[in-house]
Enzyme design. Structure first.
Site, PDB file in Angstrom:
ATOM      1  N   SER A  67       0.646  -1.826   0.338  1.00 52.40           N
ATOM      2  CA  SER A  67      -0.268   0.005   0.296  1.00 52.40           C
ATOM      3  C   SER A  67       0.679   1.540  -0.057  1.00 52.40           C
ATOM      4  O   SER A  67       1.603   1.702  -0.665  1.00 52.40           O
ATOM      5  CB  SER A  67      -0.908   0.040   1.506  1.00 52.40           C
ATOM      6  OG  SER A  67      -2.309   1.012   1.046  1.00 52.40           O
ATOM      7  N   ASP A 283      -2.836   6.091  -2.919  1.00 55.32           N
ATOM      8  CA  ASP A 283      -1.649   5.147  -2.300  1.00 55.32           C
ATOM      9  C   ASP A 283      -1.423   4.617  -3.774  1.00 55.32           C
ATOM     10  O   ASP A 283      -1.774   4.506  -4.481  1.00 55.32           O
ATOM     11  CB  ASP A 283      -1.909   5.209  -1.208  1.00 55.32           C
ATOM     12  CG  ASP A 283      -3.160   4.526  -0.967  1.00 55.32           C
ATOM     13  OD1 ASP A 283      -3.654   4.308  -1.708  1.00 55.32           O
ATOM     14  OD2 ASP A 283      -2.510   3.748   0.234  1.00 55.32           O
ATOM     15  N   ARG A 502       0.894   6.352  19.935  1.00 52.72           N
ATOM     16  CA  ARG A 502       0.382   4.299  19.096  1.00 52.72           C
ATOM     17  C   ARG A 502       1.379   3.897  18.372  1.00 52.72           C
ATOM     18  O   ARG A 502       1.681   5.124  17.779  1.00 52.72           O
ATOM     19  CB  ARG A 502      -1.396   4.853  18.244  1.00 52.72           C
ATOM     20  CG  ARG A 502      -1.066   5.331  17.181  1.00 52.72           C
ATOM     21  CD  ARG A 502      -2.555   5.156  16.472  1.00 52.72           C
ATOM     22  NE  ARG A 502      -2.615   3.907  16.371  1.00 52.72           N
ATOM     23  CZ  ARG A 502      -2.189   3.229  14.519  1.00 52.72           C
ATOM     24  NH1 ARG A 502      -1.642   4.260  14.225  1.00 52.72           N
ATOM     25  NH2 ARG A 502      -2.172   2.109  14.989  1.00 52.72           N
ATOM     26  N   ARG A 511       3.630   5.817  16.398  1.00 54.77           N
ATOM     27  CA  ARG A 511       3.059   7.416  15.704  1.00 54.77           C
ATOM     28  C   ARG A 511       2.306   8.404  16.638  1.00 54.77           C
ATOM     29  O   ARG A 511       2.539   7.595  18.098  1.00 54.77           O
ATOM     30  CB  ARG A 511       2.237   6.947  14.592  1.00 54.77           C
ATOM     31  CG  ARG A 511       2.763   6.421  14.291  1.00 54.77           C
ATOM     32  CD  ARG A 511       1.309   6.388  12.485  1.00 54.77           C
ATOM     33  NE  ARG A 511       1.519   5.155  11.967  1.00 54.77           N
ATOM     34  CZ  ARG A 511       2.225   4.828  10.499  1.00 54.77           C
ATOM     35  NH1 ARG A 511       2.939   5.515  10.399  1.00 54.77           N
ATOM     36  NH2 ARG A 511       1.962   3.960   9.485  1.00 54.77           N
TER      37      ARG A 511
HETATM   38  C1  G16 Z   1      -3.773   1.131   6.127  1.00 53.31           C
HETATM   39  C2  G16 Z   1      -4.819   0.308   7.045  1.00 53.31           C
HETATM   40  C3  G16 Z   1      -5.289   1.530   7.824  1.00 53.31           C
HETATM   41  C4  G16 Z   1      -4.054   2.437   8.185  1.00 53.31           C
HETATM   42  C5  G16 Z   1      -3.210   2.535   7.849  1.00 53.31           C
HETATM   43  C6  G16 Z   1      -1.928   3.116   8.752  1.00 53.31           C
HETATM   44  O1  G16 Z   1      -3.926   1.822   4.938  1.00 53.31           O
HETATM   45  O2  G16 Z   1      -6.085  -0.197   5.970  1.00 53.31           O
HETATM   46  O3  G16 Z   1      -7.238   1.727   8.028  1.00 53.31           O
HETATM   47  O4  G16 Z   1      -4.907   3.789   8.459  1.00 53.31           O
HETATM   48  O5  G16 Z   1      -2.707   1.030   7.446  1.00 53.31           O
HETATM   49  O6  G16 Z   1      -1.902   2.067   9.764  1.00 53.31           O
HETATM   50  P1  G16 Z   1      -0.943   2.122  10.808  1.00 53.31           P
HETATM   51  O7  G16 Z   1      -0.801   3.884  12.113  1.00 53.31           O
HETATM   52  O8  G16 Z   1      -1.014   1.167  12.113  1.00 53.31           O
HETATM   53  O9  G16 Z   1       0.959   2.090  10.210  1.00 53.31           O
HETATM   54  P2  G16 Z   1      -3.390   1.339   3.987  1.00 53.31           P
HETATM   55  O10 G16 Z   1      -3.054   2.065   3.040  1.00 53.31           O
HETATM   56  O11 G16 Z   1      -1.227   1.424   4.090  1.00 53.31           O
HETATM   57  O12 G16 Z   1      -3.420  -0.155   3.324  1.00 53.31           O
END
Ligand code: G16
Length: 549
Positions: A67, A283, A502, A511
């Site tokens: 992603s 993204d 978190r 973060r």
């Molecule tokens: C993923 C999740 C999202 C989350 C993001 C960041 O997004 O699907 O729900 O907001 O990661 O998560 P974290 O802050 O835990 O790293 P993506 O677009 O990277 O698949």
């Protein structure tokens, strides 16, 4: 019937687990350096087969993507039959299988899983899988396919595609021929469904000015190219950052995460974006969307997931009223702690708002409790869910005036335009364009719905993110002990100050988010909290980032 242990053994030996790495099925599946993921892929292939058997042969999705992460990373996530994220209880099974140190331990863990999850191995297993454009994709998919072979699954390869298209395919395959049929189970079916609904929704409205789309040099470029063919002159899209084969280009200084975290225009768009013109960023796997524009002074203005939620929710509420369904259909919002305080205030003055932990799976489940649940993470990941009852109400409602009939038709078309399985940049972009066309809003008018509090998001690299534990929808730390009290003490010194910490579920970082009444204070608060986190967790003083005050 028992597991095909001999076949599994032969193939598993070709995909040994690297020593000294602990894998975790996190916020969005397994995600780490692509070069370390071979064994994980093989094991996930088998797990997907078992998940399908457990669900009576329903088709399970597997998406190979990282992603928004940089190009050397990769990952994999499972999609459950209705196109939603893998059931939480199985995340632990996934982590467990991925960490078995040897082939023998892996087979033992599999046998255990079959027993505790009561999986009937005589059931068929069906899987559809796809990948994004990362260079590590093909070899990781090969490992995944070995896993499918080992468990004897029937598979369909969706090739290089976006995460939301894969989710769409899963739901379409599983609902084919039923009264809940979601759509034709192909990429063409998806494009047709979205573009048909879009054209109906903007029929009779003046054409909007062209929209610049930053494709993050990822698979979204392919989807945008495709949808352009279907949209005709109903919307003009100008794709940028479409270099999907240029090494290192993916998500690099472009894309939704870059825009959100730097709060800046991708430099590659600087010479193209004119003041007042709308643009948006996807993204790397096209499940997030950020809008932005330059104001008349040429200043960058960001329209993030919170602004999208506000825009879309107000539009749906108006349509529900206009259709005469105000009593039957209630709209609610789901956000996370990252939602800007300005947006939470604006929305909660008008609608019920719930705050849940980060991760689409949490937002999605909470949104299912509303008749119409609008969920967006501030990072641009989100969608709108119409409950089954609401969809029936819309189908059965007899409008009593032409105006009611028009509003009802719009609502029905929205249920077709919106990818209700998961956040979808392409579908969300068309949704935003519909609302802007209906309201005749420019970016500036949309932006003025409410004022964002200045905010800053900072990443802190610590030796062990696992010591960070949170509560209250991730708004407070319970571990390391004592750290939250120090954060509270800092926050108190800033007007309208708010901050939380978190561990990321997709990157090896912690973060830190902070907001305050003025920009300089939001930045200062974020960096001070980051400094606290760094010091408290034994960061090397010599390598303490300078901006951590
Ligand atoms: C993923 C999740 C999202 C989350 C993001 C960041 O997004 O699907 O729900 O907001 O990661 O998560 P974290 O802050 O835990 O790293 P993506 O677009 O990277 O698949």
């Amino acid at each position: 019937m028992s597991l095909p242990v001999d076949t599994i053994r032969i193939l598993a030996d070709r995909h040994p687990k690297p020593a000294n790495i602990r894998f975790t099925y996190g916020t969005a599946g397994f995600r780490t350096l692509g070069s370390t993921l071979d064994s994980v892929m093989f094991r996930v292939g088998i797990l997907a087969g078992l998940r399908s058997k457990k669900l009576d042969g329903k088709t399970i999705g597997v998406m190979v993507t990282a992603s928004h992460n940089p190009e050397p990373d990769n990952g994999v996530k499972l999609v459950d039959p209705r196109g939603e994220m893998l059931e939480a209880a199985w995340e632990a099974h996934a982590t467990n299988l991925a960490n078995a140190p040897t082939t023998d331990a892996f087979i033992e863990a599999l046998e255990n899983l079959v027993k505790i999850a009561k999986i009937d191995l005589s059931k068929p297993s069906r899987i559809v899988y796809g990948r994004d454009t990362r260079p590590s994709g093909p070899s990781l998919v090969a490992a995944l396919e070995d896993g499918f072979q080992a468990i004897g699954a029937s598979v369909r390869n969706a090739g290089v595609t976006t995460t939301p298209i894969l989710h769409y395919l899963v739901r379409s395959i599983n609902t084919k021929g039923t009264k809940d049929e979601y759509g034709i189970d192909s990429e063409e079916g998806y494009m047709q469904k979205l573009s048909t609904a879009f054209k109906k929704l903007v029929a009779g409205k003046p054409a909007s000015p062209p929209l610049i789309v930053d494709c993050a040099n990822g698979v979204g470029a392919q989807a945008v190219d495709e949808i352009i063919k279907y949209l005709g002159d109903s919307l003009q899209l100008i794709p940028h950052n479409t270099a999907t084969t240029t090494p290192g280009a993916l998500n690099n200084a472009c894309g939704a995460d870059f825009v959100k975290t730097t709060q800046k225009l991708p430099p590659s768009l600087a010479q193209f974006l004119k003041p007042g013109q709308r643009a948006c960023s996807f993204d790397g796997d096209a499940d997030r969307l950020m809008y932005f524009y330059l104001d008349e002074r040429g200043q960058f203005r960001m329209l993030d997931g919170d602004k999208i939620a506000a825009l879309v929710a107000a539009f749906i509420v108006d349509l529900v009223k206009a259709a005469g369904l105000e009593e039957e259909i209630k709209v609610g919002i789901v956000q996370t702690a990252y939602a800007n305080g300005g947006s939470t205030k604006y929305l909660s003055d008008r609608l019920p708002v719930k705050c849940v932990p980060t991760g689409v799976k949490h937002l999605h489940h909470a949104a299912e409790h509303y008749d119409v649940g609008v969920y967006f993470e501030a990072n641009g990941h989100g969608t709108v869910l119409f409950s089954p009852d609401t969809q029936e109400t819309l189908a059965a409602h007899q409008p009593s005036t032409p105006a009611q009939s028009t509003a009802l038709n719009h609502l029905v078309n929205l249920t077709q335009l919106i990818n209700q399985t998961v956040g979808d940049a392409l579908s969300d972009m068309l949704l935003v364009e519909v609302v802007l066309a209906h309201k005749s809003y420019s970016g500036a008018e949309w932006d003025s719905l409410y004022v964002d509090l200045p905010n800053r998001l900072v990443k802190v690299v610590v030796s062990d993110i696992h010591i960070f534990k949170t509560e209250d929808a991730e708004r407070r730390l319970v571990s390391p002990p004592g750290l939250q009290a120090k954060i509270d003490e800092l926050v108190r010194r800033y007007e309208a100050g708010r901050a939380f910490v978190r561990p990321s579920g997709t990157e090896a970082v912690v973060r830190v988010y902070a907001e305050a009444m003025v920009r300089a204070q939001a930045d200062e608060l974020a960096f001070r909290v980051a400094g606290l986190v760094y010091d408290e967790t034994g960061g090397d003083p010599a390598r303490r980032p300078a901006e951590f005050l």
